[in-house]
Design an enzyme around this catalytic site. Structure first.
Site, PDB file in Angstrom:
ATOM      1  N   SER A 158       0.733  -1.154   0.031  1.00  0.00           N
ATOM      2  CA  SER A 158       0.131   0.027   0.010  1.00  0.00           C
ATOM      3  C   SER A 158       0.615   1.312   0.118  1.00  0.00           C
ATOM      4  O   SER A 158       0.734   2.010   0.943  1.00  0.00           O
ATOM      5  CB  SER A 158      -0.929  -0.161   1.277  1.00  0.00           C
ATOM      6  N   ARG A 173       7.609   6.336  -4.318  1.00  0.00           N
ATOM      7  CA  ARG A 173       8.214   7.157  -3.144  1.00  0.00           C
ATOM      8  C   ARG A 173       7.558   6.384  -1.953  1.00  0.00           C
ATOM      9  O   ARG A 173       6.276   5.806  -1.790  1.00  0.00           O
ATOM     10  CB  ARG A 173       7.994   8.622  -2.899  1.00  0.00           C
ATOM     11  N   ASP A 211      -4.042  -1.275  -1.337  1.00  0.00           N
ATOM     12  CA  ASP A 211      -5.028  -1.756  -0.634  1.00  0.00           C
ATOM     13  C   ASP A 211      -6.411  -1.097  -0.773  1.00  0.00           C
ATOM     14  O   ASP A 211      -7.701  -1.613  -0.685  1.00  0.00           O
ATOM     15  CB  ASP A 211      -4.746  -1.231   0.999  1.00  0.00           C
TER      16      ASP A 211
END
Ligand code: GLC
Length: 485
Positions: A158, A173, A211
């Site tokens: 996630s 990132r 997610d």
């Protein structure tokens, strides 16, 4: 001494009668600072829609709008056994999912606590080894006699990953305080697959899933009205189905087996909304949080609303009030000075304190922070928690409203999960009120056309359904990623 004159009125729960004037003024200032009214919510939402659209364009924008390569709606008929893992903020969850068809499923799961040093380790192999060892333990317990074939893994990861196919994901990132060297800019799938090989675990990543995408798909497996998958937790993000032909940045990159009129799940990664700070009502506290974070300038929206940061906003306000000599005079503030000392559950406990004199708040401050509070201070503390919680819930739904506008959804279920949605007191009511304010429904919550509903388990069931949909596509000779460059 006999008290003469009119009897003092008993102090009501939440009453401010005993709060000295200077603190009352401070509370009023905080109210002005943290309250986001309906016109502001509408303005934020409108800008949000523009940014979602920009993210899908060839040029791109701040919101990544990542095609997730889930190009089918589940209909509940999917079947099969899958292992799914979810690398969350605190735990690695490992789930064995049996999809039984007819919208039904069985799951059995284990949780492995992620050692805290891993969040910021310099050696990313620590992370992959940890996952491989946990999966190895799970595999041995679940299949003591082994298996004849490798088990397909749905990997819920996630963090924002660019995906050119369902089984790749280059980490753009880290977010939510993770900061592990050597992973940004790399595909995480081979990293995990290699560790699994090294540890002799007969499991292989089959699909990489955010997610939110998992939440969308899992909810859609059981509820045909589910149009969005949302996470309000440590982080904040949403996914929805966009029409393939409304994603200009995919033009020229699609295999002919992809239906241009069909759906494509998009992991928006809208925690990065308004990184250029054009519309969000940032306070000086939000600015400090961003400045001191591992990735300043990133995730502007998320940093104002998600569970990872709520306690931090609260802590910074209290420190500021103390510096102005308005609260906690003469107290030792060493504990309160520790960054990220308080998490969202601290605020939740404050908001939930059932006692007239805010006894729980009193105990919490003594136990966790070694600070003894006066009654007026506790009233301010409670109001501050309410303000921060309310701001978070109201701003959060700007993302939901924007998705609804972008996808032209008038009536639907917005399936939501995450610790803040599930556990933070009043979050759901406040969020629903925020939606009502944006859309001017003026309706009781149960009549809202766009309803926030509790999602199905995205990182377990959702990951398994994505894997099943992918297997079906592959069997039918359809693409599960873009054309090779
Ligand atoms: C952060 C992550 C995103 C995730 C969200 C909720 O925003 O970047 O990928 O969906 O948190 O967990």
């Amino acid at each position: 001494m006999v008290h003469l004159g009119p009897k003092k009125p008993p102090s009501r729960k939440g009453s401010m009668v005993d709060v000295p004037k200077n603190l009352m003024q401070e509370i009023a200032k905080l109210e002005a600072l943290f309250t986001v009214d309906a016109p502001k919510l509408k303005a934020i939402t409108d800008h949000f829609v523009t940014e979602l659209t920009k993210g899908l364009s060839k040029k791109g924008g701040n919101i990544p709008m990542i095609p997730a390569w889930v190009m089918d709606y589940p209909d509940g008929s999917e079947t099969g056994d899958y292992i799914a893992i979810d690398l969350g903020g605190t735990n690695l969850r490992v789930v064995l999912v049996s999809l039984l068809g007819d919208g039904k499923f069985d799951v059995s799961q284990s949780k492995y606590r992620i050692p805290s040093y891993i969040r910021t380790t310099k050696n990313h192999q620590d992370l992959w080894d940890f996952i491989a060892v946990s999966l190895s333990n799970f595999y041995k317990e679940t299949f003591p006699d082994g298996t004849t074939e490798k088990i397909p893994l749905g990997f819920t990861f996630s963090y924002p990953c660019s995906q050119t196919s369902i089984d790749t994901g280059v980490l753009q990132r880290w977010t939510k305080g993770f900061d592990i060297d050597g992973v940004e800019g790399h595909d995480v799938v081979p990293m995990l697959n290699n560790a699994l090989k090294q540890h002799d675990v007969p499991i292989e990543v089959f699909a990489l899933i955010n997610d939110t995408t998992g939440t969308l798909v899992a909810s859609r497996y059981t509820d045909p009205q589910a149009e969005m998958g949302l996470i309000f937790g440590t982080g904040c993000n949403g996914a929805y189905y966009e029409k393939v032909n409304a994603i200009p940045k995919l033009e020229g990159k699609l295999d002919p087996t992809v239906d241009l009129n069909g759906p494509m799940a998009i992991n928006c990664e809208y925690g990065s909304f308004d990184n250029e700070h054009l519309v969000l009502p940032r306070t000086k506290y939000d600015i400090i949080i961003d400045r001191d974070s591992p990735r300043p300038g990133q995730q502007a929206f998320e940093k104002m609303i998600s569970g990872y940061y709520l306690g931090e906003v609260f802590r910074l306000v209290l420190l500021d009030l103390h510096a102005q000599r308005l609260v906690f005079e003469g107290q030792d503030l060493r504990d309160l000075q520790e960054a990220f000392k308080l998490d969202a559950s601290f605020l939740a406990t404050i908001e939930e304190d059932p006692f007239e004199n805010l006894n729980d708040v009193e105990d919490l401050f003594t136990d966790v922070l070694g600070i003894s509070t006066t009654d007026p201070e506790r009233r301010l503390i409670r109001r501050l928690a309410e303000l921060i919680g309310t701001r978070a819930s109201r701003l959060s739904v700007c993302g939901v409203a924007a998705l609804a506008k972008k996808a032209n959804l008038k009536v639907c279920h917005a399936a939501a999960d995450g610790s803040v949605f599930n556990k933070y007191p009043n979050f759901q009511e406040r969020a629903a009120q925020g939606l009502d304010d944006i859309f001017d429904w003026n309706l009781p919550i149960d009549q809202h056309p766009i309803k926030l509903v509790a999602a199905e388990d995205g990182s377990g069931v959702g990951a398994a359904v994505v894997a099943a949909l992918t297997a079906k596509r592959i069997a039918a000779g359809k693409a599960v990623g873009q054309l090779e460059a």
